[in-house]
Design a protein around this motif. Structure first.
Motif, mmCIF file in Angstrom:
data_model
loop_
_atom_site.group_PDB
_atom_site.id
_atom_site.type_symbol
_atom_site.label_atom_id
_atom_site.label_comp_id
_atom_site.label_asym_id
_atom_site.label_seq_id
_atom_site.Cartn_x
_atom_site.Cartn_y
_atom_site.Cartn_z
ATOM 1 N N CYS A 36 19.981 -19.404 4.525
ATOM 2 C CA CYS A 36 19.229 -19.553 5.772
ATOM 3 C C CYS A 36 17.993 -20.401 5.513
ATOM 4 N N THR A 42 10.103 -16.405 8.501
ATOM 5 C CA THR A 42 11.246 -15.757 9.145
ATOM 6 C C THR A 42 12.519 -16.525 8.829
ATOM 7 N N PHE A 44 15.903 -18.067 9.655
ATOM 8 C CA PHE A 44 16.467 -18.536 10.916
ATOM 9 C C PHE A 44 17.906 -18.049 11.094
ATOM 10 N N ALA A 45 18.201 -17.551 12.310
ATOM 11 C CA ALA A 45 19.547 -17.120 12.701
ATOM 12 C C ALA A 45 20.118 -16.087 11.725
ATOM 13 N N LEU A 46 19.268 -15.184 11.255
ATOM 14 C CA LEU A 46 19.707 -14.220 10.244
ATOM 15 C C LEU A 46 20.868 -13.362 10.731
ATOM 16 N N SER A 47 20.832 -12.919 11.966
ATOM 17 C CA SER A 47 21.905 -12.045 12.460
ATOM 18 C C SER A 47 23.257 -12.753 12.438
ATOM 19 N N ARG A 48 23.283 -14.020 12.826
ATOM 20 C CA ARG A 48 24.545 -14.771 12.769
ATOM 21 C C ARG A 48 25.002 -14.951 11.331
ATOM 22 N N ARG A 71 19.046 -6.511 4.719
ATOM 23 C CA ARG A 71 17.825 -6.752 5.505
ATOM 24 C C ARG A 71 16.580 -6.251 4.767
ATOM 25 N N ASP A 284 13.407 -19.647 19.494
ATOM 26 C CA ASP A 284 14.009 -18.370 19.087
ATOM 27 C C ASP A 284 14.499 -18.506 17.657
ATOM 28 N N ASP A 286 15.984 -16.151 15.904
ATOM 29 C CA ASP A 286 17.209 -15.383 15.641
ATOM 30 C C ASP A 286 18.099 -15.428 16.873
#
Length: 287
Positions: A36, A42, A44-48, A71, A284, A286
């Protein structure tokens, strides 16, 4: 800055010894990973990325990763790494195993999870070369982000030897596929077209977001039909009748300005896609 590592609930430095010599990720490449970009501390796009990590693990036959532990590791390394951090890597392996390719029984397996944070250099443009090697779209690990990266190491080393930063690969049936660590888009006839997943390319997170965000604003970016993009389309890029763009977690959306050592122009739709991605990214982290 250096690299900060989290494993087994603790922070470590890059010189610490963390894996067994018989870890299956080390001996046979039995592992998966995600990378990432990091903005303002932060990922980026951690959930994806975590969803894809799970898909890759299950596709490889590993158990799903412990998302809570991952996490926890992400939060720990980002808190310790400092404001200049630009890249996060999450690696999951099969853990200690036999010296051969077979795994221990599920009840005997003990996975290894490592989370790393460190520098991540970015460039707004890409320089690519064609190479003679291909992706096997029928491979058992096609579309999985595994730690078995030797083919990519060889191809990108050839790219750097020739003054580029990425190599572009065909698949076994002569279709345009992907880069070693990026997806590829061809701009022609006023639209950007990217190879379908059936070509054997990775389902890139940046690729996915660009397709979604472009559709939302009417930017002509789409996935190709199977067989639509032959590898020979790069000849059109070379002669200036088409353009090329790469996408990836660190390079984001990056127009190509050199092919096989020859300067080429970035396409107008590619540049607009780059502007769109950067603007939406800022909205955004995430998505």
């Amino acid at each position: 800055m250096g690299v900060v590592i989290w494993s087994n609930g603790r922070l470590h430095g890059p010189e610490d010894l963390l894996l067994s010599g018989v870890d299956h990720g080390l001996t046979v490449g039995d592992g998966v990973f995600e990378t990432c970009a990091v903005y303002d501390g932060t990922a980026f796009a951690l959930s994806r990325h975590l969803r894809r990590l799970e898909r890759s693990a299950l596709g490889l036959g590993l158990a799903a990763p412990d998302e809570g532990a991952v996490r926890e590791g992400v939060a720990a390394v980002l808190a310790d790494a400092g404001p200049e951090v630009g890249r996060l890597r999450i690696t999951l392996t099969g853990g200690p195993g036999p010296l051969g390719s077979h795994r221990f029984a599920p009840e005997e397996q003990r996975q290894s999870i490592l989370v790393l944070a460190g520098p991540g250099a970015r460039s707004e443009v890409s320089r690519v070369v064609r190479v003679p090697w291909v992706r096997n779209e029928r491979s058992s690990v096609a579309g999985l982000k595994t730690t078995s990266y030797a083919e990519n190491v060889v191809a990108v080393a050839e790219a750097y030897r020739r003054g580029a930063d990425e190599a572009v690969l065909a698949n076994t049936v002569g279709e345009l596929c992907e880069g070693t660590a990026s997806n590829v888009f061809v701009e022609r006839d006023g639209e950007l077209v990217t190879p379908p997943l059936s070509s054997g390319c990775l389902a890139g997170i940046t690729r996915e977001l660009l397709l979604e965000w472009s559709a939302a604003v009417g930017l002509p970016v789409r996935e190709a039909a199977p067989g639509e993009l032959r590898y020979e389309v790069l000849d059109e890029v070379a002669d200036g009748s088409a353009h090329l763009m790469m996408s990836g977690s660190i390079r984001n959306v990056s127009p190509v300005v050199s092919l096989d050592g020859v300067d080429i122009d970035a396409g107008p739709v590619s540049l607009e896609a780059q502007r769109l991605f950067q603007a939406r990214l800022a909205d955004d982290l995430d998505p």
